[in-house]
Design a protein around this motif. Sequence first.
Motif, PDB file in Angstrom:
ATOM      1  N   UNK A 119       0.833  -1.205   0.000  1.00 39.36           N
ATOM      2  CA  UNK A 119       0.000   0.000   0.000  1.00 39.36           C
ATOM      3  C   UNK A 119       0.870   1.258   0.000  1.00 39.36           C
ATOM      4  N   UNK A 120       2.007   1.145  -0.645  1.00 39.88           N
ATOM      5  CA  UNK A 120       2.919   2.278  -0.804  1.00 39.88           C
ATOM      6  C   UNK A 120       3.481   2.253  -2.218  1.00 39.88           C
ATOM      7  N   UNK A 121       3.790   3.441  -2.747  1.00 37.56           N
ATOM      8  CA  UNK A 121       4.356   3.527  -4.093  1.00 37.56           C
ATOM      9  C   UNK A 121       5.874   3.502  -4.082  1.00 37.56           C
ATOM     10  N   UNK A 122       6.461   3.684  -2.920  1.00 36.98           N
ATOM     11  CA  UNK A 122       7.911   3.816  -2.767  1.00 36.98           C
ATOM     12  C   UNK A 122       8.455   4.935  -3.658  1.00 36.98           C
ATOM     13  N   UNK A 123       7.663   5.991  -3.772  1.00 31.69           N
ATOM     14  CA  UNK A 123       8.067   7.201  -4.493  1.00 31.69           C
ATOM     15  C   UNK A 123       8.000   8.384  -3.543  1.00 31.69           C
ATOM     16  N   UNK A 124       8.981   9.257  -3.646  1.00 29.95           N
ATOM     17  CA  UNK A 124       9.060  10.444  -2.792  1.00 29.95           C
ATOM     18  C   UNK A 124       9.100  11.682  -3.670  1.00 29.95           C
ATOM     19  N   UNK A 125       8.266  12.659  -3.354  1.00 27.77           N
ATOM     20  CA  UNK A 125       8.240  13.909  -4.103  1.00 27.77           C
ATOM     21  C   UNK A 125       9.173  14.937  -3.496  1.00 27.77           C
ATOM     22  N   UNK A 126       9.896  15.644  -4.342  1.00 29.83           N
ATOM     23  CA  UNK A 126      10.811  16.704  -3.904  1.00 29.83           C
ATOM     24  C   UNK A 126      10.448  17.987  -4.636  1.00 29.83           C
ATOM     25  N   UNK A 127      10.303  19.077  -3.882  1.00 29.03           N
ATOM     26  CA  UNK A 127      10.001  20.381  -4.486  1.00 29.03           C
ATOM     27  C   UNK A 127      11.105  21.363  -4.122  1.00 29.03           C
ATOM     28  N   UNK A 128      11.779  21.900  -5.139  1.00 29.15           N
ATOM     29  CA  UNK A 128      12.805  22.928  -4.940  1.00 29.15           C
ATOM     30  C   UNK A 128      12.511  24.089  -5.883  1.00 29.15           C
ATOM     31  N   UNK A 130      23.149  24.878  -4.668  1.00 30.19           N
ATOM     32  CA  UNK A 130      22.752  24.296  -3.392  1.00 30.19           C
ATOM     33  C   UNK A 130      21.760  23.160  -3.605  1.00 30.19           C
ATOM     34  N   UNK A 131      20.721  23.407  -4.392  1.00 26.99           N
ATOM     35  CA  UNK A 131      19.674  22.403  -4.558  1.00 26.99           C
ATOM     36  C   UNK A 131      20.159  21.181  -5.330  1.00 26.99           C
ATOM     37  N   UNK A 132      21.022  21.373  -6.315  1.00 24.64           N
ATOM     38  CA  UNK A 132      21.521  20.213  -7.059  1.00 24.64           C
ATOM     39  C   UNK A 132      22.313  19.295  -6.135  1.00 24.64           C
ATOM     40  N   UNK A 133      23.079  19.880  -5.211  1.00 24.28           N
ATOM     41  CA  UNK A 133      23.843  19.068  -4.267  1.00 24.28           C
ATOM     42  C   UNK A 133      22.932  18.428  -3.223  1.00 24.28           C
ATOM     43  N   UNK A 187      10.574  18.167  -8.724  1.00 27.00           N
ATOM     44  CA  UNK A 187       9.869  19.240  -9.421  1.00 27.00           C
ATOM     45  C   UNK A 187      10.460  20.591  -9.020  1.00 27.00           C
ATOM     46  N   UNK A 188      10.245  21.588  -9.874  1.00 30.28           N
ATOM     47  CA  UNK A 188      10.762  22.938  -9.640  1.00 30.28           C
ATOM     48  C   UNK A 188       9.610  23.932  -9.525  1.00 30.28           C
ATOM     49  N   UNK A 189       9.703  24.809  -8.540  1.00 30.15           N
ATOM     50  CA  UNK A 189       8.674  25.845  -8.395  1.00 30.15           C
ATOM     51  C   UNK A 189       9.031  27.112  -9.166  1.00 30.15           C
ATOM     52  N   UNK A 190      10.323  27.294  -9.484  1.00 37.34           N
ATOM     53  CA  UNK A 190      10.807  28.533 -10.108  1.00 37.34           C
ATOM     54  C   UNK A 190      10.343  29.753  -9.303  1.00 37.34           C
ATOM     55  N   UNK A 208       2.187  29.342  -7.038  1.00 37.24           N
ATOM     56  CA  UNK A 208       1.177  28.624  -7.812  1.00 37.24           C
ATOM     57  C   UNK A 208       1.767  27.347  -8.417  1.00 37.24           C
ATOM     58  N   UNK A 209       2.973  27.461  -8.950  1.00 38.09           N
ATOM     59  CA  UNK A 209       3.601  26.280  -9.534  1.00 38.09           C
ATOM     60  C   UNK A 209       3.938  25.253  -8.446  1.00 38.09           C
ATOM     61  N   UNK A 210       4.374  25.740  -7.310  1.00 32.46           N
ATOM     62  CA  UNK A 210       4.652  24.846  -6.178  1.00 32.46           C
ATOM     63  C   UNK A 210       3.392  24.078  -5.777  1.00 32.46           C
ATOM     64  N   UNK A 211       2.276  24.793  -5.686  1.00 34.65           N
ATOM     65  CA  UNK A 211       1.000  24.193  -5.301  1.00 34.65           C
ATOM     66  C   UNK A 211       0.576  23.123  -6.314  1.00 34.65           C
ATOM     67  N   UNK A 212       0.695  23.441  -7.599  1.00 34.68           N
ATOM     68  CA  UNK A 212       0.334  22.488  -8.648  1.00 34.68           C
ATOM     69  C   UNK A 212       1.223  21.248  -8.571  1.00 34.68           C
ATOM     70  N   UNK A 213       2.528  21.449  -8.373  1.00 35.32           N
ATOM     71  CA  UNK A 213       3.462  20.328  -8.279  1.00 35.32           C
ATOM     72  C   UNK A 213       3.134  19.420  -7.098  1.00 35.32           C
ATOM     73  N   UNK A 214       2.867  20.045  -5.952  1.00 38.01           N
ATOM     74  CA  UNK A 214       2.554  19.282  -4.740  1.00 38.01           C
ATOM     75  C   UNK A 214       1.269  18.470  -4.933  1.00 38.01           C
ATOM     76  N   UNK A 215       0.244  19.104  -5.462  1.00 39.57           N
ATOM     77  CA  UNK A 215      -1.044  18.418  -5.643  1.00 39.57           C
ATOM     78  C   UNK A 215      -0.942  17.307  -6.678  1.00 39.57           C
TER      79      UNK A 215
END
Length: 345
Positions: free
Chosen positions: A61-70, A77-80, A99-102, A106-113
């Motif tokens: 019951x897990x996807x073993x996937x983790x989301x990262x937002x930078x 810094x973020x690449x490291x 994912x990138x929020x730039x 709004x982009x962060x919210x879309x990426x998270x959702x």
Amino acid sequence: MKFESATIKDIAKALNLSTSTVSRALRGSYEISSETKKQVLEYAEKINYRPNPIALSLKERRTRAIGVVVSEIANNFFSQAINGIESIAYNRGYHVIITQSHESQEREKVNVEHMAARGVDGLLISLSSESEDISYLKELHDKGMPIVFFDRVSKEIETHTVIADNYWGSFHATEHLVYQEFKRIAHITSSPHLSITRERLEGYRDALAKHNVPFREELIKYCPHGGMKVSEMEDAITALMKGKQKPDAIFTAGDRLTMTAFGILKRMKQKKELGFTGFTNTAVGDLFSPTLTVIRQPAFEIGQTAIEFLIQMIESRRPVTEFQDKVLETELVIRESSRKGAIWH
């Protein structure tokens, strides 16, 4: 031709073992002898066996996937930090979706959702410079989504946070410029509400106060897009240079801010020598002219620590109620740009 990956049944047939024995051996079960485990693992490696992620997700019951937002992967810094995240995640059987929020809320919210809809097991987030309202993260957290903040953090959600020692990094950078006999040190930073902005500004102010150097509000410039908009940075630097109290040094409070500001100053060809230092994890600071004095953050370790916290939360069989605010030390790397009389070629 259809590609068919190796299965547990293939291993079992080749080694004349039951599928349940092979399955337990691959999981490292104590019920299986070390000799059988070795035999199974070596054969699995030989035929390039990989667990079926869909089957695993249905079973666990897990996807073993983790989301990262930078904000930006190209940021040193973020690449490291991402390298640190991946170094732990993949060894623990997790895939990372980046994912990138730039710097856009709004982009962060879309990426998270979007990642939540795809069923990621947890989220690692460094907030965008626009993200003041994080209600969309609170809603996910309230529904049980494990979330860990790193670098740019929020106290509105009770969870683990991992940051560099922003206060002391900023304090030591500013104090170093004071020791070089600079008296009008400008500070270029990001959005006022960000945690890194507040902490680094506090370190800057306290270092000036310690050495009885006047704090001048006109020497503080906020760039809400964190250096990603060159025109925004150009306006800030031009305003500083045209002000009544022109700075004799500039201290920048972020990786992209530092790199963008340095490039602008080079193009402006300042006749007056200017001290310069800033937060950046660039690996080529000694190739700049003048060579670049920097505050380096332990980005790789920050990424590793954040993912360790998140995996602990994901794999915990009980609700996690105790959290850590982890602070890792920064390093001041002194080169030519912060020296009085440094020459800008």
